[in-house]
Design an enzyme around this catalytic site. Sequence first.
Site, PDB file in Angstrom:
ATOM      1  CG  ASP A  16       0.129  -0.320   2.274  1.00  0.00           C
ATOM      2  OD1 ASP A  16       0.013   0.672   2.707  1.00  0.00           O
ATOM      3  OD2 ASP A  16      -0.034  -1.299   2.862  1.00  0.00           O
ATOM      4  CB  THR A  17       0.029   4.284  -0.613  1.00  0.00           C
ATOM      5  OG1 THR A  17      -0.846   4.499  -2.193  1.00  0.00           O
ATOM      6  CG2 THR A  17       1.199   6.052  -1.035  1.00  0.00           C
TER       7      THR A  17
END
Length: 360
Positions: free
Chosen positions: A225-226
């Site tokens: 995820d970011t």
Amino acid sequence: MRSSGRNSSGRGDYRGAGGGAARSRSGGQRDDKPKRAGKPRPEERRYDVGGPASEGQKKGRGAAARGGAKGGPKQSPQRGGGRTAPARSREYEARAEERNRERHADRPRTSTPRTFPGAEQEGERLQKVLARAGYGSRRACEELIDQARIEVNGEIVTEQGLRVDPAKDVIKVDGLTVATQSYQFFALNKPAGVVSTMEDPDGRQCLGDYVTNRETRLFHVGRLDTETEGIILLTNHGELAHRLTHPKYGVKKTYLAAVQGPLPREVGKRLREGIQLEDGYARADHFRVVEQIGKNYLVEVVLHEGRKHIVRRMLAEAGFPVDKLVRTAFGPIALGDQKSGWLRRLSNTEVGMLMKEVGL
């Protein structure tokens, strides 16, 4: 009666060395005898600077400067009165070439023999394939064969000069498969804020920005995820990428998570037994506390699942939201001291370990 070649004093009438008409000392008449060839006197020599020397005369300084002397371009005289051979037309050359082809059309073609031994065999020499794959020079690869460390299709190679097909044969060094084709394998330490895609329509920084200078199209193995940092693999080996992310092969990933405590002892047991999430149970393969400073805990979570935000959701369901998350290992490939944002090529040993992990 007086002769035409004598004067009154009885002396003969002689011509000078320059070939001019000589007269008698007493002013006699002109002598019509043929001229005698001889060298001209110094005062009668001719020095032609502007043009070529005439026939029968030596080249002067001007001709020497134009090529007759040392250092100037030599000019060869043209034969046949300065005429050049007429150029042949294209039609004439084409007809001549056609006649030559017809003349030799009936002759049998001779096949040239192959000049190197073993050319009739197919494939490449094993030591050449290993050297191209990065296992050292050909001599070093021959030593690996002598040490019985190479196997092809499950059989140990003991003789030099074996020919293999890199596209079909399975070659292993010390039990690890060799990537003999033009595959590329990289490990990136993804910083926080980078999107785990090769392209982003919104213009955000993504994984493709780190491999824009690569000729071969690469794709990422799994996702982060970011806001999660850490190791992510990039390759063009489709089958390897598929197996590394499929739950069937159970490739483990290791994470370090920063959470706020205090942590009860049973939290690890609960994570290993499984936690109910909205999309089913999720179980950790391993859990341990790495460091504790007051209420700040650094815990390690190992699991083989790859669902979205799986670590964050598990710890949040257990009552400990994650402040920071870093993936430190993907299977046998560890992040180590690789700096954030750095891309490195995997070694042959690491690639072999990945293939062994998924049965390639």
